[in-house]
Design an enzyme around this catalytic site. Structure first.
Site, PDB file in Angstrom:
ATOM      1  N   GLU A  27       0.825  -1.201   0.000  1.00 19.82           N
ATOM      2  CA  GLU A  27       0.000   0.000   0.000  1.00 19.82           C
ATOM      3  C   GLU A  27       0.866   1.260   0.000  1.00 19.82           C
ATOM      4  OE1 GLU A  27      -3.906   1.349   2.576  1.00 19.82           O
ATOM      5  OE2 GLU A  27      -2.564  -0.188   3.319  1.00 19.82           O
ATOM      6  N   ASP A  28       1.876   1.237   0.824  1.00 21.52           N
ATOM      7  CA  ASP A  28       2.605   2.472   1.108  1.00 21.52           C
ATOM      8  C   ASP A  28       3.939   2.598   0.371  1.00 21.52           C
ATOM      9  OD1 ASP A  28       0.574   2.845   2.806  1.00 21.52           O
ATOM     10  OD2 ASP A  28       1.685   2.411   4.640  1.00 21.52           O
TER      11      ASP A  28
END
Ligand code: MN
Length: 502
Positions: A93-94
């Site tokens: 996600e990051d």
């Protein structure tokens, strides 16, 4: 501040124990604990590298969040793939690292878990109209692999603990979502500990005034009662010793603030905490089921029970699997105290629920999930499958939400077939609900029922422990439309409608 060593220590202890906790349901054995600590270390390094330079709003370096998540999972005793997925859950996600890389390094199972969590992460609370949609996604994830939900719960717990650092609007959103989506699901999975913690962490953000009031008005009463309970515990300890009864632990447990708040809302209590008998309860943990009943007998010889408040959740567990003996007694100085007696297994089940009997199948080989590769849901989890199936049939969100409140979050009862099979249904279900649960044909041809050997009407309400025998009529044309007024399950409703449409 947790460190990698904290995590490794817990895993090492799990390894030493060999197998983890003893299961409540004998059909499911806990998996053998054989964590590969080197691999766990590699996963940690991978995550740390991926999050390098990222700082959370709370000021700590990012790695602390996945680490805290993994530690919670280790305490629950989950398997190695779950721990690694916990460490890696925010990586795709990051950061620029991809799922492909995770799969290459840690295998397809871990990659599948991480991708499931990432998808769930896209759920944001956007008011009630989105609520049903959110629940849908949760259930789909659950049916794919229940571990995805367990990791998500651990993730959420840590997010709530560090909520202070976020802007107010975001705090409220995350806290509300935890109360309305996560906690009920944790409860349904029997994870009482996780549910209670989620609620108490979210409570001050969602209802700040109520929380402040409760803390000011009720906390002192709880502290006072705690002092009193200490004296009672000393008496019980002595008496147990006299009778040579073994105890694993005996302690006072204060009622969680949010559940206290909810109880006080009910008309019977109307904000009056003096009417709540389990503000502080005494919890006695003993080695065996026989010890539970013996201990209860001893308590009742010491102090008279309040009529109607002895509950045997061992013989009749709550639908989420909760087991214990409860009794409320007139105790020292005539004060009223609730006593809860259980075995250690029951206690762990009550805290960790589904996670407490995480398992491989008895044979020890990799189990197959119904239909595909992976893990098998324990039988108890049939309702997850049911929910996913309904949501395929029901496209209207409002209707889905209604069916959920009816079937899923409603209190459940256990009834029996004449052969002694247990069927769980929502409270106030009728023989028709029962009939459709057993088989569509039986529902469509239901002409009457016997409840505990007595003739009964199709719309009578069933009670916990009833034995139901359905009387069918072969030539019956189909269900009565009137039944729609009395049935409680979505399944029966849908089948009556579809038979009538033909
Ligand atoms: Mn996270």
């Amino acid at each position: 501040m947790p460190t990698l060593n904290d995590l490794l220590k817990i895993l090492e202890q799990n390894n030493k124990k060999g197998t983890n906790r003893v299961p409540i349901f004998p059909a499911f054995r806990r998996h053998k604990a054989d964590y590969d600590l080197i691999l766990i270390r590699l996963a940690y390094d991978f995550a740390e590298q991926a999050h390098k330079g990222q700082i959370r709003k709370s000021g700590e370096s990012y790695i602390e969040h996945p680490l805290a998540t993994a530690i919670t999972l280790a305490q629950m005793g989950l398997d190695q793939d779950s721990i690694i997925a916990g460490l890696l859950h925010d990586v795709p996600e990051d950061t620029s690292s991809s799922l492909v890389e995770i799969e290459k390094n840690f295998g397809p199972e871990v990659a599948k878990l991480v991708s499931g969590i990432t998808k769930l992460g896209m759920i944001k609370y956007r008011g009630l109209e989105k609520y049903a949609e959110n629940l849908r996604r949760m259930f789909v994830a659950m049916a794919q692999d229940i571990r995805i939900i367990l990791i998500k719960m651990a993730d959420r717990l840590h997010n709530l603990k560090t909520l202070k650092a976020l802007p107010e609007e975001k705090q409220k959103r995350i806290a509300r979502e935890s109360l309305e989506i996560y906690a009920p699901i944790a409860n349904r999975l029997g994870m009482g500990g996780v549910k209670g913690e989620l609620e108490d962490l979210a409570f001050p953000y969602v209802y700040p005034e109520k929380y402040a009031w409760l803390k000011k008005e009720i906390l002192p009463a709880i502290e006072l009662k705690m002092e009193y309970v200490k004296k009672v515990i000393e008496v019980i300890k002595k008496e147990l010793a006299k009778e040579n009864l073994k105890v694993i632990s005996i302690h006072g447990r204060a009622k969680r603030l949010y559940s206290l708040y909810q109880k006080l809302q009910k008309p019977h209590y109307n904000g009056d905490a003096s009417k709540i008998y389990d503000l502080v309860a005494i919890r006695i943990i003993v080695p065996t089921v026989a010890d539970c009943y013996q201990t209860l007998g001893l308590i009742h010889r010491l102090w008279k029970p309040l009529p109607g408040r002895i509950k045997d959740y061992i013989a009749q567990p709550k639908p989420n699997g909760y087991q214990s003996l409860h009794s409320t007694v007139f105790c020292l100085d005539g004060k009223i105290v609730e006593i809860q007696i259980r075995t250690l297994e029951m206690h762990e089940q009550a805290e960790y629920g589904i996670a407490a009997h995480w398992h491989y199948k008895e044979s020890g080989r990799q189990p197959k999930k119904i239909g595909e590769k992976g893990y098998m849901l324990p039988k108890k989890m049939q309702w997850v499958e049911d929910l996913v199936n309904w949501q395929k049939e029901i496209h209207d969100n409002k209707q889905y939400l209604d069916s959920l409140t009816l079937d899923f979050f409603h209190n459940r009862i256990f009834v029996f077939t004449p052969k002694g099979d247990v069927i769980d249904l929502p409270e106030e279900a009728t023989p028709v609900d029962f009939a459709y649960h057993v088989h569509t044909w039986i529902g469509n041809h239901c002409a009457g029922a016997k409840i505990n050997g007595q003739m009964a009407g199709c719309d009578d309400r069933l009670k916990n422990g009833d034995v139901i025998e359905i009387i069918t009529e072969k030539n019956k044309k189909g269900p009565n439309r009137d039944w729609l007024k009395s049935v409680k399950t979505q399944a029966a409703r849908a089948k009556i409608k579809s038979a009538a449409a033909k």
